[in-house]
Design a protein around this motif. Structure first.
Motif, PDB file in Angstrom:
ATOM      1  N   GLU A 195      58.792  11.161  43.973  1.00  0.00           N
ATOM      2  CA  GLU A 195      58.277  11.590  42.676  1.00  0.00           C
ATOM      3  C   GLU A 195      59.421  11.858  41.702  1.00  0.00           C
ATOM      4  OE1 GLU A 195      55.480  15.154  40.803  1.00  0.00           O
ATOM      5  OE2 GLU A 195      55.691  14.883  42.976  1.00  0.00           O
ATOM      6  N   LYS A 196      59.201  11.405  40.465  1.00  0.00           N
ATOM      7  CA  LYS A 196      60.211  11.602  39.426  1.00  0.00           C
ATOM      8  C   LYS A 196      60.322  13.089  39.090  1.00  0.00           C
ATOM      9  CE  LYS A 196      61.093  10.483  34.575  1.00  0.00           C
ATOM     10  NZ  LYS A 196      60.911  11.849  34.071  1.00  0.00           N
ATOM     11  N   GLU A 197      61.529  13.589  39.080  1.00  0.00           N
ATOM     12  CA  GLU A 197      61.760  14.998  38.772  1.00  0.00           C
ATOM     13  C   GLU A 197      61.696  15.222  37.270  1.00  0.00           C
ATOM     14  OE1 GLU A 197      65.111  18.508  39.485  1.00  0.00           O
ATOM     15  OE2 GLU A 197      65.371  16.495  40.339  1.00  0.00           O
ATOM     16  N   LEU A 198      61.009  16.277  36.851  1.00  0.00           N
ATOM     17  CA  LEU A 198      60.867  16.583  35.441  1.00  0.00           C
ATOM     18  C   LEU A 198      62.165  17.155  34.886  1.00  0.00           C
ATOM     19  CD1 LEU A 198      57.357  18.316  35.415  1.00  0.00           C
ATOM     20  CD2 LEU A 198      57.892  15.904  35.003  1.00  0.00           C
ATOM     21  N   ASN A 199      62.481  16.806  33.637  1.00  0.00           N
ATOM     22  CA  ASN A 199      63.660  17.387  33.010  1.00  0.00           C
ATOM     23  C   ASN A 199      63.312  18.762  32.445  1.00  0.00           C
ATOM     24  OD1 ASN A 199      62.602  17.082  30.300  1.00  0.00           O
ATOM     25  ND2 ASN A 199      63.142  14.905  30.425  1.00  0.00           N
ATOM     26  N   TRP A 200      64.297  19.450  31.882  1.00  0.00           N
ATOM     27  CA  TRP A 200      64.107  20.840  31.444  1.00  0.00           C
ATOM     28  C   TRP A 200      63.046  20.959  30.355  1.00  0.00           C
ATOM     29  CZ3 TRP A 200      64.815  22.064  26.354  1.00  0.00           C
ATOM     30  CH2 TRP A 200      65.579  21.194  25.577  1.00  0.00           C
ATOM     31  N   ALA A 201      62.920  19.952  29.515  1.00  0.00           N
ATOM     32  CA  ALA A 201      61.933  20.007  28.435  1.00  0.00           C
ATOM     33  C   ALA A 201      60.530  19.687  28.937  1.00  0.00           C
ATOM     34  CB  ALA A 201      62.331  19.036  27.322  1.00  0.00           C
ATOM     35  N   GLU A 202      60.408  18.695  29.794  1.00  0.00           N
ATOM     36  CA  GLU A 202      59.092  18.305  30.326  1.00  0.00           C
ATOM     37  C   GLU A 202      58.434  19.440  31.094  1.00  0.00           C
ATOM     38  OE1 GLU A 202      59.713  13.496  31.053  1.00  0.00           O
ATOM     39  OE2 GLU A 202      60.351  14.937  32.575  1.00  0.00           O
ATOM     40  N   LYS A 203      59.233  20.298  31.709  1.00  0.00           N
ATOM     41  CA  LYS A 203      58.688  21.402  32.491  1.00  0.00           C
ATOM     42  C   LYS A 203      57.909  22.404  31.637  1.00  0.00           C
ATOM     43  CE  LYS A 203      62.258  21.219  36.069  1.00  0.00           C
ATOM     44  NZ  LYS A 203      63.413  21.918  36.698  1.00  0.00           N
ATOM     45  N   MET A 204      58.117  22.386  30.329  1.00  0.00           N
ATOM     46  CA  MET A 204      57.438  23.333  29.447  1.00  0.00           C
ATOM     47  C   MET A 204      56.066  22.834  28.990  1.00  0.00           C
ATOM     48  SD  MET A 204      60.489  24.771  26.991  1.00  0.00           S
ATOM     49  CE  MET A 204      60.702  23.209  26.142  1.00  0.00           C
ATOM     50  N   PHE A 205      55.763  21.547  29.198  1.00  0.00           N
ATOM     51  CA  PHE A 205      54.543  20.951  28.664  1.00  0.00           C
ATOM     52  C   PHE A 205      53.377  21.093  29.642  1.00  0.00           C
ATOM     53  CE2 PHE A 205      57.553  19.400  25.780  1.00  0.00           C
ATOM     54  CZ  PHE A 205      56.928  18.792  24.712  1.00  0.00           C
TER      55      PHE A 205
END
Length: 386
Positions: free
Chosen positions: A73-83
């Protein structure tokens, strides 16, 4: 028998040899099994049914292991984790329908987050944030709307949100948005918007539904997930490939105070697009307001008395039937209670601080003549030690 050779994928797992395999196809049942080139089974050319089943199971487990390695699974970046979500599909909607959705952004970091820009890649969508600066744990809503009046059929867009972390690091997140706007079903108006409704009054809205296509097109059911909202569907016309209905949506007078954000689902006899959603919105406002809803008593010494006023304000004249406190009835006294019907009542209350030090809180219940639901307010303070 037929033999096919292919190399085993180099998956880098301990205990698995990177040797060529052979497929042995059994003519009797066309089953396929894999064996190493130097396998004793290959040399024998004969295999029992139990051995065949064992080898099939081994091959299946090997393939599952390979899949788990390659499909990470693709790991979320720091910004994507907020959505709250990174894509959204409105599904099938009627033309003219009010179609909108909120994407929530939550600041999960200690540093501030700034929403620098919000845009879309298609004129069929619009996106607007309700705030641009987020402190720790604060949330912002990106309201996404699909224009179903000017556009039809499949629409694919993107919402691009640019965020800045701690005033330095910037990242743009793209959220794909899609919908299928039915050209054959039109709703007018686009939603059941009740607006501001006074508590206890209820409200009613009418929506016209038009269909063009089959003479026998039918709305089979109307579903609502809110017990305080009822709907009545009436067929108005049918013929010439056109069908029309009228939908009456009613908010009953027992609906609780607060925001209404729900939907009606029309269940049709269409094979592909079975359901047609219609948005319901509004707000039930209080008919009577108590100010302050929580009265600060401050710091009191044991046995100290203090008088304070509570204002009860209504949109119409009303009479207060009574007032009760839940936990400490000996500590509070209503100094004067008017039985006159008026739109504003001022209640003078006296508190006698209890002898036990610590936090002190009392819940009050106010009964209004003719109003089935009572009102509540609180008073709280701190009893200091001697």
């Amino acid at each position: 028998m037929c033999i096919f050779k292919f190399p085993l994928p180099k998956i880098g797992l301990d205990g698995i040899e990177k040797r060529p395999l052979e497929f042995i196809r059994w003519q009797e049942n066309c089953s396929i099994v894999a064996f190493p080139v130097n396998s004793p089974v290959r040399k024998l050319g004969v295999m029992s049914q139990s051995m065949f089943r064992t080898c099939c199971l081994s091959l299946t487990l090997l393939m599952m292991s390979s899949a788990s390695v390659f499909a990470q699974e693709k790991e979320l970046n720091w910004a994507e984790k907020m959505f709250s979500e990174l894509k959204y599909d409105f599904g099938s909607v009627a033309r003219g329908a009010d179609v909108r959705h909120d994407i929530i952004i939550t600041n999960i970091y200690k540093e501030d987050i700034e929403i620098v820009n919000v845009g879309t890649t298609c004129g069929c969508t619009a996106a607007t944030p309700d705030k641009k600066l987020l402190k720790t744990h604060e949330k912002a809503r990106i309201n996404v709307e699909m224009n179903t009046k000017k556009f039809m059929r499949q629409k694919d867009s993107n919402v691009d949100v640019t965020v800045r972390f701690n005033g330095v690091h910037t990242k743009t997140i793209r959220v794909p948005i899609s919908a299928y706007i039915r050209p054959d079903v039109v709703v007018t108006p686009g939603n059941a918007e009740f607006g501001s409704v006074e508590f206890g009054n209820g409200s009613e809205r009418t929506i016209d539904i038009s269909y063009a296509g089959r003479d026998d097109w039918t709305i089979k059911d109307v579903r609502i997930g809110n017990d305080h909202i009822k709907a009545e569907l009436k067929q108005m016309a049918r013929g010439g490939g056109q069908v029309s209905y009228q939908l009456v949506v009613r908010l009953d007078n027992s609906a609780p105070m607060g925001t209404i954000n729900d939907q009606i689902v029309l269940v049709t006899d269409d094979a592909k697009s079975l359901e047609v959603p219609i948005r319901i919105s509004g707000r039930v406002e209080p008919d009577i307001v108590i100010a302050p809803a929580s009265f600060p008593l401050g710091k009191l010494t044991p046995g100290e008395q203090k008088t304070f006023n509570v204002v009860v304000r209504g949109k119409h004249n009303f009479t207060i039937a009574g007032i009760q406190c839940d936990d400490n009835p000996d500590c509070f006294e209503v100094m004067q209670l008017s039985k006159e019907a008026k739109s504003v009542h001022v209640l003078p209350l006296r508190v006698t601080a209890p002898m036990t030090p610590g936090d002190f809180k009392e819940n009050f219940t106010l009964t209004i003549d003719g109003r089935p639901t009572p009102l509540t307010f609180t008073a709280e303070g701190l009893i200091a030690a001697n």
